[in-house]
Design a protein around this motif. Structure first.
Motif, mmCIF file in Angstrom:
data_model
loop_
_atom_site.group_PDB
_atom_site.id
_atom_site.type_symbol
_atom_site.label_atom_id
_atom_site.label_comp_id
_atom_site.label_asym_id
_atom_site.label_seq_id
_atom_site.Cartn_x
_atom_site.Cartn_y
_atom_site.Cartn_z
ATOM 1 N N ASP A 1 110.432 -18.342 -50.220
ATOM 2 C CA ASP A 1 109.725 -17.124 -49.802
ATOM 3 C C ASP A 1 109.994 -16.835 -48.321
ATOM 4 N N PRO A 2 110.108 -15.551 -47.950
ATOM 5 C CA PRO A 2 110.344 -15.232 -46.532
ATOM 6 C C PRO A 2 109.182 -15.577 -45.611
ATOM 7 N N ASP A 3 107.990 -15.729 -46.145
ATOM 8 C CA ASP A 3 106.830 -16.072 -45.325
ATOM 9 C C ASP A 3 106.817 -17.584 -45.087
ATOM 10 N N PRO A 4 106.898 -18.031 -43.829
ATOM 11 C CA PRO A 4 106.932 -19.475 -43.571
ATOM 12 C C PRO A 4 105.686 -20.215 -44.025
ATOM 13 N N ARG A 5 104.535 -19.550 -44.010
ATOM 14 C CA ARG A 5 103.312 -20.197 -44.496
ATOM 15 C C ARG A 5 103.419 -20.501 -45.983
ATOM 16 N N VAL A 6 103.977 -19.560 -46.742
ATOM 17 C CA VAL A 6 104.153 -19.771 -48.181
ATOM 18 C C VAL A 6 105.161 -20.885 -48.425
ATOM 19 N N ARG A 7 106.286 -20.849 -47.690
ATOM 20 C CA ARG A 7 107.302 -21.890 -47.860
ATOM 21 C C ARG A 7 106.734 -23.273 -47.551
ATOM 22 N N THR A 8 106.007 -23.364 -46.436
ATOM 23 C CA THR A 8 105.429 -24.645 -46.043
ATOM 24 C C THR A 8 104.484 -25.175 -47.109
ATOM 25 N N HIS A 9 103.621 -24.315 -47.605
ATOM 26 C CA HIS A 9 102.652 -24.728 -48.628
ATOM 27 C C HIS A 9 103.363 -25.115 -49.921
ATOM 28 N N ALA A 10 104.398 -24.356 -50.298
ATOM 29 C CA ALA A 10 105.138 -24.655 -51.522
ATOM 30 C C ALA A 10 105.856 -25.996 -51.408
ATOM 31 N N LEU A 11 106.500 -26.244 -50.275
ATOM 32 C CA LEU A 11 107.212 -27.508 -50.081
ATOM 33 C C LEU A 11 106.252 -28.689 -50.085
ATOM 34 N N ALA A 12 105.100 -28.515 -49.432
ATOM 35 C CA ALA A 12 104.104 -29.587 -49.413
ATOM 36 C C ALA A 12 103.588 -29.874 -50.814
ATOM 37 N N LEU B 1 98.869 -29.215 -63.002
ATOM 38 C CA LEU B 1 99.645 -28.597 -64.085
ATOM 39 C C LEU B 1 100.954 -29.330 -64.341
ATOM 40 N N GLY B 2 101.297 -30.272 -63.468
ATOM 41 C CA GLY B 2 102.478 -31.098 -63.687
ATOM 42 C C GLY B 2 103.785 -30.338 -63.586
ATOM 43 N N GLU B 3 104.731 -30.723 -64.421
ATOM 44 C CA GLU B 3 106.081 -30.163 -64.355
ATOM 45 C C GLU B 3 106.103 -28.655 -64.587
ATOM 46 N N ALA B 4 105.082 -28.117 -65.204
ATOM 47 C CA ALA B 4 105.026 -26.672 -65.434
ATOM 48 C C ALA B 4 105.025 -25.892 -64.128
ATOM 49 N N SER B 5 104.607 -26.530 -63.031
ATOM 50 C CA SER B 5 104.570 -25.861 -61.728
ATOM 51 C C SER B 5 105.917 -25.841 -61.033
ATOM 52 N N GLY B 6 106.856 -26.654 -61.498
ATOM 53 C CA GLY B 6 108.133 -26.803 -60.810
ATOM 54 C C GLY B 6 108.860 -25.504 -60.508
ATOM 55 N N PRO B 7 109.150 -24.660 -61.507
ATOM 56 C CA PRO B 7 109.888 -23.425 -61.235
ATOM 57 C C PRO B 7 109.173 -22.493 -60.261
ATOM 58 N N ALA B 8 107.855 -22.366 -60.395
ATOM 59 C CA ALA B 8 107.102 -21.482 -59.497
ATOM 60 C C ALA B 8 107.135 -22.005 -58.066
ATOM 61 N N LEU B 9 107.052 -23.318 -57.889
ATOM 62 C CA LEU B 9 107.098 -23.896 -56.553
ATOM 63 C C LEU B 9 108.488 -23.772 -55.943
ATOM 64 N N ALA C 1 106.499 -30.758 -44.550
ATOM 65 C CA ALA C 1 106.985 -29.426 -44.933
ATOM 66 C C ALA C 1 107.197 -28.548 -43.708
ATOM 67 N N LYS C 2 106.324 -28.652 -42.713
ATOM 68 C CA LYS C 2 106.495 -27.880 -41.482
ATOM 69 C C LYS C 2 107.799 -28.243 -40.782
ATOM 70 N N ARG C 3 108.111 -29.532 -40.768
ATOM 71 C CA ARG C 3 109.357 -29.959 -40.131
ATOM 72 C C ARG C 3 110.565 -29.405 -40.864
ATOM 73 N N ARG D 1 99.415 -17.320 -54.682
ATOM 74 C CA ARG D 1 98.357 -17.512 -53.701
ATOM 75 C C ARG D 1 98.739 -18.561 -52.645
ATOM 76 N N LEU D 2 99.920 -19.135 -52.735
ATOM 77 C CA LEU D 2 100.357 -20.134 -51.762
ATOM 78 C C LEU D 2 100.348 -19.551 -50.354
ATOM 79 N N GLY D 3 99.881 -20.358 -49.404
ATOM 80 C CA GLY D 3 99.788 -19.918 -48.015
ATOM 81 C C GLY D 3 98.471 -19.278 -47.671
ATOM 82 N N ARG D 4 97.618 -19.092 -48.662
ATOM 83 C CA ARG D 4 96.329 -18.422 -48.442
ATOM 84 C C ARG D 4 95.333 -19.353 -47.761
ATOM 85 N N GLY D 5 94.559 -18.799 -46.824
ATOM 86 C CA GLY D 5 93.367 -19.448 -46.297
ATOM 87 C C GLY D 5 93.609 -20.662 -45.436
ATOM 88 N N GLY D 6 92.523 -21.408 -45.211
ATOM 89 C CA GLY D 6 92.559 -22.600 -44.384
ATOM 90 C C GLY D 6 92.850 -23.851 -45.188
#
Length: 229
Positions: free
Chosen positions: A179-190, A165-173, A209-211, A146-151
Motif C-alpha cells: 500500500d502507498p500509505d506507510p502506516r498501512v504497510r507498517t501494520h501489514a508487515l507487522a 484467521l490464519g493463512e486466510a489472511s495471507g493474500p490480504a496482508l 516493520a518500521k525498519r 482497516r490496517l493502519g487505523r487508530g492507536g
C-alpha cells in the motif's frame, strides 16, 4: 402483551440492576445467570447497553450466555444496530461470547468499519468468532482495509483478528504490504510477522516493520502517541 403477576415478580428480581452501587448490580447480574429465566433476557440486554462498569457489563454478558440462544440472538442482533456506541459494542461482545454462527449476518461491513474504535474492535473479535467456514478470506480482505487505523490498542486488536484467521489472511496482508500509505504497510508487515511467529510480540513486530519500510525509502510516521491524540 399483558404482563402477569408472575412476570412482574420475575422482573422485580432484576431491580438491583439499576441500583447506584456497582456491587449490587454485579450480584444481581450474577443471580440472573445462576438461575436463568427467559423473562430476564430483554432487561439484561437493555442494561448491557447502558452499564458504565466494565466488570458489571462482563457479568451481564455472562448472564446472557446462560439463556437460550433462541431468545438472546434476536435481541442482540437488533442491538448491534443501535445508535448508541456502547450498546453496539456490548452486543457484539456478547455475540462473540455466545459463539453461535447464526449471528453472522449481523456482522456487517458497516460495523467492521465503525467510527467508534471500541465498537470496531468488538466487531472484529465477533467476526473472527462467528465467520462461517470458507468465508475467512473474504473477511480478511475486509479487515485488511482497516490496517493502519487508530492507536496502539486498535492496531493490536486488528492484528490479533487477522492472525486468528490464519493463512486466510495471507493474500490480504501481502496486498496491504504494498500500500502507498506507510502506516498501512507498517501494520501489514507487522501483522504478517505475527502470523508467521505469534510469539514475536506486537511491539517488536511493529519496530521491525518500521525498519523495513524505512529501508525501502518510504517515510514512516512516528505514530503511536500521535494516533491516540
Amino acid at each position: 402483551m399483558t404482563m402477569t403477576k408472575q412476570d412482574t415478580d420475575a422482573l422485580r428480581a432484576l431491580d438491583g440492576l439499576t441500583d447506584p452501587r456497582p456491587s449490587v448490580r454485579l450480584r444481581t447480574a450474577l443471580a440472573a445467570g445462576t438461575a436463568p429465566d427467559p423473562r430476564y433476557v430483554g432487561r439484561l440486554v437493555e442494561c448491557c447497553a447502558v452499564e458504565p462498569e466494565l466488570l458489571v457489563r462482563e457479568m451481564l454478558t455472562w448472564a446472557l450466555t446462560r439463556h437460550p440462544t433462541s431468545l438472546t440472538l434476536p435481541a442482540l442482533m437488533r442491538e448491534v444496530r443501535s445508535e448508541h456506541a456502547r450498546a453496539r459494542g456490548q452486543a457484539l461482545h456478547t455475540l462473540s461470547k455466545i459463539g453461535d454462527r447464526q449471528a453472522w449476518p449481523a456482522i456487517t461491513e458497516e460495523l467492521l468499519s465503525d467510527a467508534d474504535d471500541e465498537v470496531a474492535r468488538s466487531a472484529w473479535r465477533a467476526a473472527v468468532a462467528l465467520v462461517p467456514a470458507g468465508e475467512e478470506p473474504a473477511l480478511a480482505a475486509v479487515l485488511a482495509t482497516r490496517l493502519g487505523r487508530g492507536g496502539r490498542e486498535t492496531r493490536m486488536s486488528l492484528s490479533r483478528a487477522l492472525v486468528a484467521l490464519g493463512e486466510a489472511s495471507g493474500p490480504a496482508l501481502s496486498a496491504a504490504a504494498a500500500d502507498p500509505d506507510p502506516r498501512v504497510r507498517t501494520h501489514a508487515l507487522a501483522t504478517r510477522r505475527l502470523l508467521a511467529d505469534p510469539d514475536a510480540g506486537f511491539e517488536s513486530a511493529i519496530e521491525e516493520a518500521k525498519r523495513v519500510v524505512a529501508l525501502t525509502g518510504a517515510p514512516t510516521t512516528d505514530d503511536d502517541d500521535r494516533a491516540d491524540r
